[in-house]
Every structure is written in C-alpha cells, then in structure tokens.
Design an enzyme around this catalytic site. Sequence first.
Site, PDB file in Angstrom:
ATOM      1  N   CYS A   1       0.871  -1.172   0.000  1.00  0.00           N
ATOM      2  CA  CYS A   1       0.000   0.000   0.000  1.00  0.00           C
ATOM      3  C   CYS A   1       0.907   1.220   0.000  1.00  0.00           C
ATOM      4  O   CYS A   1       2.052   1.137  -0.461  1.00  0.00           O
ATOM      5  CB  CYS A   1      -0.985  -0.017   1.173  1.00  0.00           C
ATOM      6  N   TRP A   2       0.441   2.360   0.497  1.00  0.00           N
ATOM      7  CA  TRP A   2       1.251   3.573   0.411  1.00  0.00           C
ATOM      8  C   TRP A   2       2.479   3.515   1.294  1.00  0.00           C
ATOM      9  O   TRP A   2       3.605   3.712   0.829  1.00  0.00           O
ATOM     10  CB  TRP A   2       0.400   4.796   0.746  1.00  0.00           C
TER      11      TRP A   2
END
Length: 334
Positions: free
Chosen positions: A78-79
């Site tokens: 994810c980020w």
Amino acid sequence: MPVLDVRSPSEYASGHVPGAHSLPIFNDDERAQVGICYKQKGQAKAIRLGLSLVGPKMAELVAQADVLSAGEPLEVYCWRGGMRSQSMTWLLETAGHQVTRWEGGYKSYRHRVLDTWFQPRPWVVLSALTGSGKTEILRAMDMMGAPIFDLEGLAHHKGSAFGHIGESLQPSNEQFENDGAQQLTQLPTNTALWLEDESRSIGQIWLQNAFFDLKKAAPLVVLQRSRENRLDHLVDLYGQASPEALGEVFPKIAKRLGHQNTQWALDALKSGDLRSAADLALHYYDRTYTESLEKRKEQILTTVDVTDLSFEDAAAHILEQTQPMIRTWLTHHV
C-alpha cells in the site's frame, strides 16, 4: 511472483510498480470517507468504518487474488506499508495464500526509483538536428547489442511540439519514472550507455533535475545528415497525420518560427505540401538546437556523418567510429 497494489484506483493510476495488479481494499470514495472519519473522529472510529466497508467484499477480494496468484505466492503493498496492506495480508493468508508485505510500501519504493535514476552512469548522448532519425538509430543500435535508454519510448512522445502525433497517451510522470527505473536496473554499469539528446520536458513528462544534470554533463556524439535526408524522414514520420493535427501545432511555435513563416507553413499544409511545412519548421528547430549545442561544445566527443545511410547502417557506422574514443573515455570515467 504476482504483486498486488491495494491502494485506491486513483493512486494506482497516478503511478504503480510496473506489472503490479490493482486490487484496491477501498475505492476512491471509501478511502475519502475513512480519511475524513480519521480526522474528525479518530483512529478507532476510522478502523471500524473501514471494517464495515471491507467486510461485505472480503470474499470477492479473495476470489480476485485467487485468479491473480495462479497458485504462486503473492506480494502486497500500500502507500506506506500500513493498515491497508496489513489487512489485505491477513485476509489473503487466512484464505491460504503465501503473502509477502512490502515494508515501507510504495513510498519506500519511490525513493528507490529516484535513487536509481540519479545514480551516475557512463552516459553517451546521441545528438543531432531535428529529423536526423536519432530515435530510430538509437533503436537500431539496441538491436546490435549496444545498451540504450529510450526516453522517448518510455514517454510515448517524439520530443518536439509535434511529438504527440501518432503516439499513445503519455504515462504520468510518476509512472514514466517507475518504468524507467525498471529498465535502468537492467543496464550494465561498466560500458557506455546511449541515450538521445532531449530537452528537460518530453511532452508532458518532466525529467528530474538530478537526472537532467547527469545528461547535461555527459559526452556528446553529434550526427550530421543533409537537410534533404531530414526532410525525407519528417515527411515519412508525419505523412499519415492529418493536416488538422499538424496545423494545431504551428501556432504554438509561432513566436520563435515567426508569424509569416507560421502562416506559410499552415498554407502549405492546406495544399498538401507537408515537405514545405516541415522545411519551415526546421528554421525554428535548427536555430534552437544550434544555440543549445553551442553551450555544450566542450562536451562533443566526435561528429559522425550519416548522410544517405539507413538507420541500421548509420547505427553500425556510429558504433564503429566511436568505439575507440569511447573506450578511452571509459577508462577515465568508469
């Protein structure tokens, strides 16, 4: 090993790891809802909202991962390597998948991408007037085994104001850098690496300052072609483009081309005389290139005349003519 990007669709569209599959745990609207809840009501409330949003689609997420994995272990990011990738990892492992989660997520990956671009390398820049066929020659050199870095291929753009014509949609700047970093890691580090002379922008793509500075400091191999050769190439390159598409560009360079020349070029296009229009465009491009080359004349390694040569013959001639001096240059710079 399949890689899953569990960020929202808009984050994925802005830039993602090359080859990664989009499997968003939240869509864009859901991500916004959770973000607002976190700011207004705190982490605990945001987590519960997230669970309520993800819960109904857990089975579908697993089903999609089943197809994407094809029986192989999975990688997930994810980020920042936070709750989205942690939650997806838990879900997929519970469903029986073997999962590796990326520590630091996409943010850390982006740092590695830029580090890759900014690494000093033995660049040699192929330079020439517009219409000389630099891109085609560079690709012919690639087919002959010379390592190249095709910036225009990555950017889906031919570099000039007309460069978007006949090309597919440009990637985002971020995606351009991600794709480029993947190619850079595959290039050798102990031999000359060829790239085309480009301005700081390639269409809507902007080269990072640190990389552009490396390119500016690299030695130049300057090609020479007759004007007739260059016009032949430009007519061949843009011959299938509509006069309307070409006509939209000339006013954008009118300030440097001159308003009278611009009007003559537009008139030539209307009459089907692409060669005359291209000849007028070269007044602008040749002057701009000559001014740029004058500032870098101390970096010229050699000049190679490829007039009347095919792209393949030109590539072979360049490699043959430059090999001794590049070998000498490498001994002092690598």
